[in-house]
Design a protein around this motif. Structure first.
Motif, short mmCIF file in Angstrom:
data_model
loop_
_atom_site.label_atom_id
_atom_site.label_comp_id
_atom_site.label_asym_id
_atom_site.label_seq_id
_atom_site.Cartn_x
_atom_site.Cartn_y
_atom_site.Cartn_z
N PHE A 1 0.86 -1.18 0.00
CA PHE A 1 0.00 0.00 0.00
C PHE A 1 0.90 1.23 0.00
CE2 PHE A 1 -4.47 -1.08 0.88
CZ PHE A 1 -4.34 -2.45 1.01
N TRP B 1 -4.14 0.93 -2.17
CA TRP B 1 -3.61 -0.39 -2.50
C TRP B 1 -2.80 -0.30 -3.78
CZ3 TRP B 1 -5.30 -3.42 -6.81
CH2 TRP B 1 -4.72 -4.71 -6.87
N SER C 1 -0.77 -6.86 -4.80
CA SER C 1 -0.76 -7.96 -3.85
C SER C 1 -0.46 -9.24 -4.60
CB SER C 1 -2.09 -8.05 -3.09
OG SER C 1 -3.18 -8.14 -3.99
N ARG D 1 -6.52 -6.32 -0.06
CA ARG D 1 -6.89 -5.25 -0.99
C ARG D 1 -7.78 -4.19 -0.35
NH1 ARG D 1 -7.88 -7.17 -7.12
NH2 ARG D 1 -8.35 -4.95 -7.20
#
Length: 126
Positions: A37, A47, A50, A109
């Motif tokens: 992030f 975000w 990931s 997220r």
């Protein structure tokens, strides 16, 4: 408990590159999904990317539209380390970057990870 420690931030000129690292104290079921992030001054936390780890499929990565094509997230499970390689950096990439970990990528997220690092500063000058 899992501790996350980020490193690799710094000051670069626009167009440059940086690789951020996030060392996890250990990889467990709680770190199945890890992400990055960022938060710029006066802005909400955003975000960035990931990655979900699966013994079967390896790592499955997802990226925010604002960085897609310029950043690559990866993880080295042997070293319990998460990376974020950022290329073609822009001044708008300037922010504090945080590492996060959770069992579920949906929680990562949404910024609801169980575990967070302290952050590493990235400053991009024009």
């Amino acid at each position: 408990q899992v501790q996350l420690v980020e490193s690799g931030g710094g000051s670069v000129q626009a167009g440059g590159s940086l690789r951020l690292s996030c060392a996890a104290s250990r990889y467990t079921y709680d770190t199945t999904c890890m992400g990055w992030f960022r938060q710029a001054p006066g802005k909400e936390r955003e975000w960035v990317a990931s990655i979900y780890f699966s013994d079967i499929s390896g790592g499955t990565a997802s990226y925010a539209h604002s960085v897609k094509g310029r950043v690559t997230i990866s993880r080295d499970n042997a070293r319990s380390t998460l990376y974020l390689l950022m290329n073609s950096l822009k001044p708008e990439d300037t922010a504090m970057y945080y590492c996060a970990a959770d069992r579920l990528c949906s929680r990562v997220r949404l910024g609801r990870s169980d575990y967070w690092g302290q952050g590493t500063q990235v400053t991009v000058s024009s």
